[in-house]
Scaffold this active site. Sequence first.
Site, PDB file in Angstrom:
ATOM      1  N   HIS A  56       0.882  -1.173   0.000  1.00 11.42           N
ATOM      2  CA  HIS A  56       0.000   0.000   0.000  1.00 11.42           C
ATOM      3  C   HIS A  56       0.914   1.216   0.000  1.00 11.42           C
ATOM      4  O   HIS A  56       1.999   1.167   0.608  1.00 11.42           O
ATOM      5  CB  HIS A  56      -0.832   0.092   1.273  1.00 11.42           C
ATOM      6  CG  HIS A  56      -1.727  -1.073   1.545  1.00 11.42           C
ATOM      7  ND1 HIS A  56      -1.313  -2.180   2.240  1.00 11.42           N
ATOM      8  CD2 HIS A  56      -3.026  -1.283   1.241  1.00 11.42           C
ATOM      9  CE1 HIS A  56      -2.305  -3.030   2.346  1.00 11.42           C
ATOM     10  NE2 HIS A  56      -3.365  -2.514   1.746  1.00 11.42           N
ATOM     11  N   ASP A  59       2.431   1.744   3.318  1.00  8.14           N
ATOM     12  CA  ASP A  59       3.350   0.731   3.866  1.00  8.14           C
ATOM     13  C   ASP A  59       4.776   1.186   3.565  1.00  8.14           C
ATOM     14  O   ASP A  59       5.705   0.879   4.303  1.00  8.14           O
ATOM     15  CB  ASP A  59       3.186  -0.639   3.183  1.00  8.14           C
ATOM     16  CG  ASP A  59       1.822  -1.247   3.387  1.00  8.14           C
ATOM     17  OD1 ASP A  59       1.141  -0.871   4.348  1.00  8.14           O
ATOM     18  OD2 ASP A  59       1.440  -2.096   2.556  1.00  8.14           O
ATOM     19  N   MET A  90       2.493  -5.733  -7.861  1.00  7.03           N
ATOM     20  CA  MET A  90       1.194  -5.123  -7.530  1.00  7.03           C
ATOM     21  C   MET A  90       1.375  -4.010  -6.500  1.00  7.03           C
ATOM     22  O   MET A  90       2.260  -4.088  -5.651  1.00  7.03           O
ATOM     23  CB  MET A  90       0.267  -6.220  -6.984  1.00  7.03           C
ATOM     24  CG  MET A  90      -1.101  -5.782  -6.532  1.00  7.03           C
ATOM     25  SD  MET A  90      -1.175  -5.214  -4.798  1.00  7.03           S
ATOM     26  CE  MET A  90      -1.848  -6.673  -4.002  1.00  7.03           C
ATOM     27  N   GLU A 183     -11.094  -6.220  -5.253  1.00  7.72           N
ATOM     28  CA  GLU A 183     -11.085  -7.270  -4.220  1.00  7.72           C
ATOM     29  C   GLU A 183     -12.312  -7.127  -3.327  1.00  7.72           C
ATOM     30  O   GLU A 183     -12.460  -6.128  -2.627  1.00  7.72           O
ATOM     31  CB  GLU A 183      -9.799  -7.142  -3.393  1.00  7.72           C
ATOM     32  CG  GLU A 183      -9.723  -8.119  -2.251  1.00  7.72           C
ATOM     33  CD  GLU A 183      -8.418  -7.977  -1.462  1.00  7.72           C
ATOM     34  OE1 GLU A 183      -7.485  -7.304  -1.942  1.00  7.72           O
ATOM     35  OE2 GLU A 183      -8.349  -8.534  -0.358  1.00  7.72           O
ATOM     36  N   LYS A 185     -14.926  -8.110  -0.190  1.00  2.89           N
ATOM     37  CA  LYS A 185     -14.948  -8.656   1.175  1.00  2.89           C
ATOM     38  C   LYS A 185     -16.326  -8.338   1.749  1.00  2.89           C
ATOM     39  O   LYS A 185     -16.821  -7.226   1.572  1.00  2.89           O
ATOM     40  CB  LYS A 185     -13.841  -7.999   2.006  1.00  2.89           C
ATOM     41  CG  LYS A 185     -13.655  -8.609   3.383  1.00  2.89           C
ATOM     42  CD  LYS A 185     -12.472  -7.958   4.107  1.00  2.89           C
ATOM     43  CE  LYS A 185     -12.229  -8.624   5.440  1.00  2.89           C
ATOM     44  NZ  LYS A 185     -11.105  -8.001   6.174  1.00  2.89           N
ATOM     45  N   GLU A 219     -10.069 -13.212  -2.708  1.00  4.04           N
ATOM     46  CA  GLU A 219      -9.290 -13.670  -1.545  1.00  4.04           C
ATOM     47  C   GLU A 219     -10.008 -14.821  -0.859  1.00  4.04           C
ATOM     48  O   GLU A 219     -11.197 -14.728  -0.557  1.00  4.04           O
ATOM     49  CB  GLU A 219      -9.086 -12.517  -0.559  1.00  4.04           C
ATOM     50  CG  GLU A 219      -8.400 -13.008   0.723  1.00  4.04           C
ATOM     51  CD  GLU A 219      -7.938 -11.898   1.648  1.00  4.04           C
ATOM     52  OE1 GLU A 219      -7.381 -10.910   1.148  1.00  4.04           O
ATOM     53  OE2 GLU A 219      -8.137 -12.047   2.868  1.00  4.04           O
ATOM     54  N   HIS A 222     -12.043 -14.030   2.328  1.00  4.52           N
ATOM     55  CA  HIS A 222     -13.224 -13.177   2.158  1.00  4.52           C
ATOM     56  C   HIS A 222     -14.433 -13.973   1.683  1.00  4.52           C
ATOM     57  O   HIS A 222     -15.557 -13.733   2.135  1.00  4.52           O
ATOM     58  CB  HIS A 222     -12.913 -12.043   1.177  1.00  4.52           C
ATOM     59  CG  HIS A 222     -11.824 -11.137   1.662  1.00  4.52           C
ATOM     60  ND1 HIS A 222     -11.350 -10.089   0.924  1.00  4.52           N
ATOM     61  CD2 HIS A 222     -11.111 -11.126   2.819  1.00  4.52           C
ATOM     62  CE1 HIS A 222     -10.387  -9.462   1.601  1.00  4.52           C
ATOM     63  NE2 HIS A 222     -10.224 -10.089   2.755  1.00  4.52           N
ATOM     64  N   ASP A 247      -5.489 -13.362  -3.840  1.00  8.01           N
ATOM     65  CA  ASP A 247      -4.995 -13.266  -2.463  1.00  8.01           C
ATOM     66  C   ASP A 247      -5.213 -14.612  -1.780  1.00  8.01           C
ATOM     67  O   ASP A 247      -6.352 -15.012  -1.494  1.00  8.01           O
ATOM     68  CB  ASP A 247      -5.746 -12.164  -1.691  1.00  8.01           C
ATOM     69  CG  ASP A 247      -5.143 -10.792  -1.916  1.00  8.01           C
ATOM     70  OD1 ASP A 247      -4.196 -10.665  -2.734  1.00  8.01           O
ATOM     71  OD2 ASP A 247      -5.603  -9.833  -1.274  1.00  8.01           O
ATOM     72  N   ASP A 257     -12.132 -12.257  10.533  1.00  9.41           N
ATOM     73  CA  ASP A 257     -11.130 -12.240   9.464  1.00  9.41           C
ATOM     74  C   ASP A 257      -9.784 -12.735  10.004  1.00  9.41           C
ATOM     75  O   ASP A 257      -9.082 -12.018  10.709  1.00  9.41           O
ATOM     76  CB  ASP A 257     -11.028 -10.783   8.988  1.00  9.41           C
ATOM     77  CG  ASP A 257     -10.028 -10.582   7.887  1.00  9.41           C
ATOM     78  OD1 ASP A 257      -9.591 -11.578   7.286  1.00  9.41           O
ATOM     79  OD2 ASP A 257      -9.683  -9.419   7.624  1.00  9.41           O
ATOM     80  N   ASP A 259      -6.964 -14.427   8.298  1.00 13.14           N
ATOM     81  CA  ASP A 259      -5.716 -14.258   7.527  1.00 13.14           C
ATOM     82  C   ASP A 259      -4.644 -15.289   7.870  1.00 13.14           C
ATOM     83  O   ASP A 259      -3.468 -14.962   8.038  1.00 13.14           O
ATOM     84  CB  ASP A 259      -5.123 -12.847   7.745  1.00 13.14           C
ATOM     85  CG  ASP A 259      -5.849 -11.789   6.936  1.00 13.14           C
ATOM     86  OD1 ASP A 259      -6.499 -12.137   5.939  1.00 13.14           O
ATOM     87  OD2 ASP A 259      -5.761 -10.604   7.313  1.00 13.14           O
ATOM     88  N   ASP A 289      -1.851 -13.048   1.074  1.00 20.15           N
ATOM     89  CA  ASP A 289      -2.347 -11.935   1.896  1.00 20.15           C
ATOM     90  C   ASP A 289      -2.743 -12.515   3.252  1.00 20.15           C
ATOM     91  O   ASP A 289      -3.916 -12.761   3.524  1.00 20.15           O
ATOM     92  CB  ASP A 289      -3.535 -11.247   1.225  1.00 20.15           C
ATOM     93  CG  ASP A 289      -3.922  -9.986   1.984  1.00 20.15           C
ATOM     94  OD1 ASP A 289      -3.173  -9.590   2.897  1.00 20.15           O
ATOM     95  OD2 ASP A 289      -4.974  -9.402   1.669  1.00 20.15           O
TER      96      ASP A 289
HETATM   97  C1  GCO Z   1      -8.073  -7.284   4.291  1.00 22.00           C
HETATM   98  C2  GCO Z   1      -7.710  -7.202   2.822  1.00 22.00           C
HETATM   99  C3  GCO Z   1      -6.504  -6.369   2.555  1.00 22.00           C
HETATM  100  C4  GCO Z   1      -6.291  -6.077   1.083  1.00 22.00           C
HETATM  101  C5  GCO Z   1      -5.178  -5.109   0.914  1.00 22.00           C
HETATM  102  C6  GCO Z   1      -4.790  -4.920  -0.519  1.00 22.00           C
HETATM  103  O1  GCO Z   1      -8.866  -8.146   4.610  1.00 22.00           O
HETATM  104  O2  GCO Z   1      -7.580  -6.480   5.079  1.00 22.00           O
HETATM  105  O3  GCO Z   1      -7.546  -8.493   2.344  1.00 22.00           O
HETATM  106  O4  GCO Z   1      -5.379  -7.027   3.082  1.00 22.00           O
HETATM  107  O5  GCO Z   1      -6.023  -7.226   0.361  1.00 22.00           O
HETATM  108  O6  GCO Z   1      -5.550  -3.910   1.481  1.00 22.00           O
HETATM  109  O7  GCO Z   1      -5.735  -4.189  -1.151  1.00 22.00           O
HETATM  110 MN    MN Z   2      -6.640  -9.182   0.553  1.00 25.92          MN
HETATM  111 MN    MN Z   3      -8.360  -9.982   3.729  1.00 23.26          MN
END
Ligand code: GCO
Ligand code: MN
Ligand code: MN
Length: 389
Positions: A56, A59, A90, A183, A185, A219, A222, A247, A257, A259, A289
């Site tokens: 990002h 970041d 990306m 993307e 979610k 993702e 998601h 992702d 969430d 991850d 991700d």
């Molecule tokens: C989340 C998202 C993020 C995006 C990221 C890239 O659930 O927080 O997956 O990680 O993928 O902001 O756009």
């Molecule tokens: Mn993501």
């Molecule tokens: Mn995510």
Amino acid sequence: MADKYQPMPEHKFTFGLWTVGNIGRDPFGEPTREPLSPVELVYLLSEVGAYGVNFHDNDLVPIDATPAERDKIVADFKKALDDTGLVVPMATTNLFGSAVFKDGAFTSNDPKVRAYAIQKTLNAIDLGVELGAKIYVFWPGREGTESDATKDPVTAIKRNREAMNFFCEYVLDKGYDLRFALEAKPNEPRGDIYNSTTGHMLAFIETLDHPELVGVNPEVAHEHMAGLNFTHGVAQALESGKLFHIDLNDQSFGRYDQDFRFGMVNIKSAFFLVKLLEDYGYDGSRHFDAHAYRTEDYEGVKDFARGCMRTYLILKEKAAQWNADKEIQALLAEINADDGSMDKYFGAYSADKAQALKAQSFDRNALAKRGMQYERLDQLTVELLLGVR
Ligand code: GCO
Ligand code: MN
Ligand code: MN
């Protein structure tokens, strides 16, 4: 572990700065790891064998950095990329972290926030392109509501569309070699997020002025949060030429969430996903991700990153094994047996064909009696995954 599951550049394994750089903060607790700089993270990713690093805007460059600070940070980052050979496939914009985005970015009810979000994204696109990104992700983290009293959902769709059309024109105007990946979610951090699944995104894309520039970035977590079959969503994107990025992570159904490391929760669905990507020759990044458990130090973060790639490669091998397994393939041939007698009814419509099909008689009860042998097929798949085939 030096064996055949070593990541290689051709596997296109990438991580976001925010993934291996995650410091283990959660809504209930303080960070458990000291932050590493973007340059340190590039070296960490190089050590574990990643191909690329994504980010990002913030970041890499803090939101309040001066132009001189920005240039220094970018120069240091470029040097680390040159030293390690890592690439940046990306980039994306942080449109969720700052309090200014508390009611969304492109869909905020405040026109100044909407304009600021567009400005921030234009600058972030420039930054991504400067570092070589070819894919630009949009994740609408704050584009949603807690209460639908607060925002008109049709207006929100229109605002979102207008912003995406603006960015497409910007990229064309600048002559950038960049495509967008949306993307979805369903929720988190908003109560509900607009365009909540990959399917919603695919439909939305077709309403844009330049749909050819825009695809999706599905993702795992998601779609699992929404209780959906991720592989099916990815297949829809892939079949329509819209799988621009992916992702990878993992997630228990019905949870927050999470991850998690790729393949950590549901090996079987991860297997069918990898099989789909490999069978159909997906050639984009395999982006993880996800982040390490909060219990880990940076050695554990490396274990996490290596684990994501290693599991992918093991599952890729399992997919090849599945495709070469004589018993499985014989069973599939039987299941899909076709004597060609129905060919005359398929394909393009004609009035004669419809007429002929209406005249054909079918023994519905006999057809219904056929056992499909799916129990056997799935058990063979499970045994292959468990390593006893
Ligand atoms: C989340 C998202 C993020 C995006 C990221 C890239 O659930 O927080 O997956 O990680 O993928 O902001 O756009
Ligand atoms: Mn993501
Ligand atoms: Mn995510």
